[in-house]
Design a protein around this motif. Structure first.
Motif, short mmCIF file in Angstrom:
data_model
loop_
_atom_site.label_atom_id
_atom_site.label_comp_id
_atom_site.label_asym_id
_atom_site.label_seq_id
_atom_site.Cartn_x
_atom_site.Cartn_y
_atom_site.Cartn_z
N CYS A 59 0.68 -1.22 -0.15
CA CYS A 59 0.01 -0.09 0.04
C CYS A 59 0.88 1.23 0.09
O CYS A 59 0.58 2.21 -0.54
CB CYS A 59 -0.83 0.08 1.21
SG CYS A 59 -2.49 -1.24 0.94
N SER A 60 1.91 1.22 0.83
CA SER A 60 2.91 2.35 0.78
C SER A 60 3.40 2.71 -0.65
O SER A 60 3.64 3.67 -1.10
CB SER A 60 3.78 2.19 1.76
OG SER A 60 3.71 2.45 2.94
N ALA A 91 0.87 4.09 -2.81
CA ALA A 91 0.39 5.50 -2.36
C ALA A 91 1.68 6.39 -2.97
O ALA A 91 1.31 7.57 -3.30
CB ALA A 91 0.45 5.52 -0.87
N GLN A 114 1.34 6.93 -6.88
CA GLN A 114 0.09 7.92 -6.91
C GLN A 114 0.61 9.40 -6.71
O GLN A 114 0.13 10.08 -7.54
CB GLN A 114 -1.03 7.49 -6.16
CG GLN A 114 -1.83 6.25 -6.52
CD GLN A 114 -2.88 6.07 -5.82
OE1 GLN A 114 -3.90 5.78 -6.63
NE2 GLN A 114 -3.11 5.94 -4.68
N ARG A 115 1.28 9.65 -5.78
CA ARG A 115 1.59 10.93 -5.50
C ARG A 115 2.96 11.37 -6.21
O ARG A 115 2.95 12.77 -6.67
CB ARG A 115 1.97 11.06 -3.99
CG ARG A 115 0.65 10.91 -3.04
CD ARG A 115 0.94 10.63 -1.76
NE ARG A 115 -0.26 9.99 -0.89
CZ ARG A 115 -0.11 9.47 0.16
NH1 ARG A 115 0.77 9.00 0.89
NH2 ARG A 115 -1.24 9.04 0.68
N SER A 145 7.10 6.32 4.55
CA SER A 145 5.74 6.10 4.81
C SER A 145 5.48 4.43 5.07
O SER A 145 4.77 4.08 5.96
CB SER A 145 4.96 5.99 3.03
OG SER A 145 3.66 4.91 3.27
N ALA A 205 -3.92 4.73 2.51
CA ALA A 205 -3.21 4.40 0.81
C ALA A 205 -3.93 5.31 -0.14
O ALA A 205 -3.44 5.18 -1.06
CB ALA A 205 -3.29 2.90 0.92
N ASP A 206 -5.25 5.58 0.19
CA ASP A 206 -5.90 6.36 -0.89
C ASP A 206 -6.28 5.20 -2.18
O ASP A 206 -5.89 5.71 -3.12
CB ASP A 206 -4.99 7.61 -1.41
CG ASP A 206 -5.86 8.51 -2.51
OD1 ASP A 206 -6.90 8.53 -2.50
OD2 ASP A 206 -5.32 9.12 -3.41
#
Length: 308
Positions: free
Chosen positions: A58-59, A62, A65-66, A78, A295-296
């Motif tokens: 998940c990190s 995340a 995505q960023r 993270s 985690a968005d």
């Protein structure tokens, strides 16, 4: 910062969901009350909790995505921020992430593990399939970014190679059409650096025609030693053999024992990169513990196939 496209995000989330389901159901093999039913391909009651494999994946997603790629400082932060001791991390990783959280420098800490060799464990490989799916249109970039993601915690060349092999496999799995297992592993080998992981993947290629998992495990290992070279080759063998069938890929992998949650997380992530979220057995997907809000990412989808 790279440019995120919807396709990249969808591919990565497909792989993340497949990884989480494989991890969560695989972890049930370590629950004594559930083990007997699972060996008969029965399903335990839910929710199935995922482990450190999914938490770290998940990190990875995340950060992708960023930032559009692996920002190593952000990834280390993270990992440390979201580190949950109860998710089954190994002792060395528990200590490393605690020290990073207390202000330690991840570059020094990762290199310093195991008397300065760095870790060659399977932790970098277990979390990286979504990254490979993200870079599905560029396997070479998937390999390079996977190496960057590994270095944050697994500085030994074999730990890095394990992550590279899994990421490239996931990247290749996003392509349309289902390749023959030997052809698939041949392509993976083109990106894996020399060493024990590469030798294991080469051996998996040689066993691509073998239908029995226990035969493959005798040559390749099953993660029992939690090393990259004891884990990744068999996981790639299982994924290559069952790239279009998530359920069969899971049971084939789980049937051999060893580090079941991790091997099933790796295989689940690669296969889901190929079949998509709709290829996950519906009941499995809904019984898996939801992914964390931080985690968005969306929760594990309902899946598109009935399971037995």
């Amino acid at each position: 910062m790279g440019v995120m496209t919807i396709d990249r995000r969808v591919r990565a989330l497909d792989a993340l969901h497949g990884l989480a389901v494989g991890d969560a159901l695989g972890s049930q093999f370590f629950v004594p009350a559930h083990r007997d039913a699972l060996t008969r391909r029965g399903l335990p009651p839910g929710p199935w909790q995922w482990t450190d494999d999914t938490e770290m994946a998940c990190s990875v997603v995340a950060v992708l995505q960023r930032h559009g790629g692996v920002d190593q400082d952000m990834l280390a932060a993270s990992f440390a921020e979201h580190h949950d001791f109860d998710r089954g991390y190994g002792p060395a990783m528990n200590r490393l992430l605690r020290l990073i959280r207390q202000g330690g420098a991840w570059r020094e800490l990762a290199v310093g593990l195991f008397d300065g060799q760095g870790s060659w464990g399977n932790g970098a490989a277990m979390r990286v399939a979504p990254l490979g799916a993200w870079f599905g249109d560029d396997p070479a970039k998937a390999a390079a970014q996977a190496a960057r993601s590994a270095e944050v915690t697994h500085a030994h060349p074999e730990g890095v190679a394990g992550a590279v092999a899994v990421a490239v496999a996931a990247a290749l799995a996003t392509r349309p059409g289902t390749p023959e297992p030997r052809e698939f592993l041949d392509e993976v080998l083109g990106y894996v650096p020399p060493g024990r992981v590469r030798h294991g993947v080469w051996a998996a290629r040689g066993l691509a025609h073998v239908p029995h998992a226990h035969v493959a495990v005798r040559e390749l290992g099953n993660g029992r030693n939690t090393s990259a070279h004891d884990t990744v080759p068999f996981a790639l063998w299982a994924a290559a053999r069952h790239l279009a069938d998530y359920e069969q890929a899971f049971w084939t992998t789980a049937s051999t024992g060893g580090d079941v949650d991790t091997t099933c997380a790796i295989v689940g992530g690669i296969v889901a990169a190929h079949v998509g979220a709709q290829g996950l057995p519906g009941h499995w997907a809904t019984t898996c513990e939801p992914l964390p809000d931080w985690a968005d990412v969306a929760s594990v989808p309902a899946g598109g196939k009935d399971s037995h």
